[in-house]
Design a protein around this motif. Structure first.
Motif: not given
Lengths: 135, 85
Positions: A111-128
């Motif tokens: 099992i791997m744990k990943l930390s992720g960020i979705v951003s658009c033009e420097g704005r964070e949309l989603c973190t998980a």
């Protein structure tokens, strides 16, 4: 890494990574997804105000995460085993160029744990944080 | 209960969000996985990360994990043996 389909088993309309921008194997991946108004899920989500479903932002991070271990996965899928601390701060719309940044946060017993960020033009949309299982 | 064992139990409860559970409800000798606390492979990863963060001890591979996760007592002994104090 230009041959995206060689490294992920996902195909249209569910291949949600367009480009790999940066990659440190086993450590960090930055990928990109361009959201177009032709995406099939936008037809009904929603008719008057198309926006990318939050669950698909998590899927994008998971697919980008598949490139962390591309050398040893040989194109097979990793499977989502869990999602922790997901936050959706702002929606993604057609025309958005999404930056998908995924970092390895630990691994044990397949099992791997990943930390992720979705951003658009420097704005964070989603973190998980995602827990994924190797085949 | 030894101070370290109590800290180990607190870490398990916090890291795995075993809400409502108190340290004295965790049997020192019961296995962490399967019949004991009933933890799964995701919990194992969380514990590995928690042990590293709280005690600075790395569980390098599954063989070490098998040994360390036998019970709370085994985990406490493993941490005591490997911690750089």
């Amino acid at each position: 890494m230009s041959e995206i389909p060689a490294h992920l088993p996902h195909r249209y309309p569910f291949l949600l990574v367009d480009r790999i921008l940066e990659r440190e194997p086993g450590v960090r991946v930055v990928a990109e997804k361009l959201v177009t108004s032709g995406e099939p899920y936008l037809q009904g989500h929603f008719q008057d105000r198309p926006l990318v479903p939050g669950a698909l932002l998590l899927e994008m991070l998971a697919q980008a995460g598949g490139f962390l271990e591309a050398e040893s996965l040989h194109g097979s899928a990793i499977f989502l085993a869990g999602v922790q601390d997901a936050r959706f701060r702002s929606p993604a719309f057609p025309g958005d160029r999404l930056r998908l940044e995924v970092k390895a946060a630990g691994a044990f017993g397949g099992i791997m744990k990943l930390s992720g960020i979705v951003s658009c033009e420097g704005r964070e949309l989603c973190t998980a944080s995602l827990l994924v299982k190797r085949p | 209960m030894s101070d370290l064992k109590l800290r180990v139990k607190d870490m398990i409860i916090e890291r795995l969000k075993l809400e409502g559970m108190t340290p004295d409800q965790i049997d020192d000798g019961a296995p962490l996985f399967g019949d004991g606390l009933g933890l799964d492979s995701i919990d194992a990863l969380e514990l590995v990360l928690g042990i590293e963060q709280v005690f600075g001890v790395k569980i390098e591979d599954e063989a070490a994990g098998m040994k360390a996760f036998k019970s709370v007592q085994a985990l406490t002994d493993f941490i005591a043996e490997h911690a750089k104090v």
